[in-house]
Design an enzyme around this catalytic site. Structure first.
Site, short mmCIF file in Angstrom:
data_model
loop_
_atom_site.label_atom_id
_atom_site.label_comp_id
_atom_site.label_asym_id
_atom_site.label_seq_id
_atom_site.Cartn_x
_atom_site.Cartn_y
_atom_site.Cartn_z
N GLN A 10 0.87 -1.40 0.08
CA GLN A 10 -0.48 0.00 0.21
C GLN A 10 0.73 1.33 -0.22
O GLN A 10 1.69 1.66 0.16
CB GLN A 10 -0.98 -0.50 1.34
CG GLN A 10 -1.78 -1.22 1.22
CD GLN A 10 -2.88 -0.61 2.66
OE1 GLN A 10 -3.79 -0.75 2.42
NE2 GLN A 10 -2.93 -1.50 3.37
N SER A 91 4.60 -6.24 2.37
CA SER A 91 3.80 -5.50 2.99
C SER A 91 2.32 -6.57 2.35
O SER A 91 2.37 -8.17 2.75
CB SER A 91 3.48 -4.77 3.75
OG SER A 91 2.18 -4.47 4.41
N LEU A 92 2.21 -5.63 2.50
CA LEU A 92 0.15 -6.36 1.52
C LEU A 92 0.40 -6.75 0.07
O LEU A 92 0.61 -8.51 -0.76
CB LEU A 92 -0.76 -5.42 0.81
CG LEU A 92 -0.95 -5.61 -0.36
CD1 LEU A 92 -2.72 -6.83 0.12
CD2 LEU A 92 -1.71 -4.39 -0.84
N ARG A 116 -8.87 -8.70 4.76
CA ARG A 116 -8.16 -8.56 5.46
C ARG A 116 -8.12 -7.02 5.64
O ARG A 116 -7.70 -6.59 6.92
CB ARG A 116 -6.21 -9.07 4.70
CG ARG A 116 -5.30 -8.39 5.89
CD ARG A 116 -3.90 -9.20 4.92
NE ARG A 116 -2.95 -8.73 5.51
CZ ARG A 116 -2.42 -7.60 5.45
NH1 ARG A 116 -2.84 -6.53 4.01
NH2 ARG A 116 -1.12 -7.72 5.53
N HIS A 200 1.05 -3.50 11.02
CA HIS A 200 2.84 -4.06 11.24
C HIS A 200 2.79 -3.60 12.95
O HIS A 200 4.12 -3.22 13.77
CB HIS A 200 4.11 -3.54 10.66
CG HIS A 200 3.69 -3.68 9.19
ND1 HIS A 200 3.08 -5.20 8.93
CD2 HIS A 200 3.48 -3.10 7.92
CE1 HIS A 200 3.11 -5.73 7.58
NE2 HIS A 200 2.89 -4.51 7.29
N GLN A 249 3.11 -11.29 10.67
CA GLN A 249 3.39 -9.71 9.41
C GLN A 249 2.38 -8.74 9.89
O GLN A 249 3.01 -7.80 10.20
CB GLN A 249 2.85 -10.22 8.29
CG GLN A 249 3.59 -9.23 7.15
CD GLN A 249 2.67 -9.17 5.94
OE1 GLN A 249 1.36 -9.06 6.59
NE2 GLN A 249 3.09 -9.14 5.09
#
Length: 310
Positions: A10, A91-92, A116, A200, A249
């Site tokens: 993102q 990340s994503l 999510r 996170h 994560q």
């Protein structure tokens, strides 16, 4: 030549992104249309015209980024790009990488990241969390500042030497920012990130519990190549290990600099960034100037990169 593929997270999204590639390759909009039907939202219209605020909602950003990143990887492979020797995602982007490696079916991955995103937004109401990129400060020093501030705030993305993103409660993040800037050192800069959730960090614990449930319900296959995951920058071919790291994560920092370094150490001579923008390509230069990473998020960059690795 061994090729590693990396997928952005993102923040790389923008209204009008990938316009020239979407004109050249119908597959990009085809994947967006498929994702639109799954989540009941017109993603083609959002990517083309906005509004930006809706595109930046995490429950929308996540399927948009996955759909376009995976489609770009598929177009690259169809054009003759080599099979991946390894994959990783920021990340994503880890979900995009896992989809490219065959761990998730495309439709399952879109539904998964959509849910999510909802879980992440529900965990921290809009405005109560924040993220900020801190530049010019080493990780140990920044961690010490975070430890000295009340409330939840912690390093969230360890992107490169001297570039670390912090996440947490909005007031706590601001307190860290104030301390970083109070010394008046012009080498230190802070860039607030336009995100709707603080990823996170411990505030994502409720979302992690929800994602754990989702991952027990979705089909996961063995990956076609090693996947370097964010929480420890270790490669794995094991579905149980992949699942465990995806859960962790959400509350653990993204060790991106270590992921990229580990991919190169494993034998990947070139990294190809599949997604809009050049965020990961820029980070690669900061991690190691000798690291060869090529973005393919425009038609010119796509063709140049394809010629270079042909």
């Amino acid at each position: 030549m061994q090729i590693g593929y990396v997928f952005p997270g993102q923040g790389a999204q923008a209204v009008g992104m990938l316009a020239d590639l979407r004109d050249a390759f119908a597959h990009l909009d085809e994947r967006l249309h498929q994702a639109s039907k799954i989540i009941n939202e017109d993603l083609v219209a959002l990517v083309t015209n906005g509004p930006e605020e809706r595109l930046n909602d995490t429950e929308i950003t996540q399927p948009v980024m996955l759909a376009t990143s995976v489609a770009l990887f598929e177009i690259w492979r169809e054009a003759g790009g080599a099979a991946p020797s390894a994959v990783a995602g920021h990340s994503l982007g880890e979900y995009s990488a896992l989809t490219a490696a065959g761990v998730f079916e495309f439709s399952d991955a879109i539904a998964l990241v959509h849910e999510r995103g909802k879980l992440m937004q529900a965990a921290v109401p809009r405005g109560e969390g924040a993220m900020a990129a801190v530049l010019g400060l080493e990780l140990d020093e920044l961690s010490a500042i975070c430890d000295g501030v009340d409330g939840v705030v912690t390093p969230a993305n360890i992107n490169s030497p001297g570039q670390v993103v912090i996440a947490g409660a909005a007031g706590s993040v601001q307190a860290v920012v104030d301390r970083v800037l109070s010394e008046g050192d012009k080498r230190k800069r802070v860039v607030p990130l336009d995100v709707s959730v603080p990823s996170h960090c411990e505030l994502m614990r409720p979302a992690a519990e929800g994602v754990e449930r989702l991952l027990t319900e979705v089909t996961m296959n063995d990956p076609s190549c090693p996947v370097f995951q964010n929480v420890d920058a270790q490669a794995t071919n094991s579905v149980p290990a992949i699942r465990d790291r995806l859960i962790r994560q959400l509350t653990a920092p993204v060790r991106w600099a270590d992921c990229a370094t580990a991919m190169v150490a494993s034998g990947c001579e070139t990294l190809i960034e599949c997604g809009p923008g050049k965020v990961l390509t820029g980070l690669a230069r900061r991690i190691d100037r000798a690291m060869n990473c090529k973005a393919i998020g425009s038609i010119d960059d796509f063709n140049t990169a394809l010629e270079a690795v042909a």
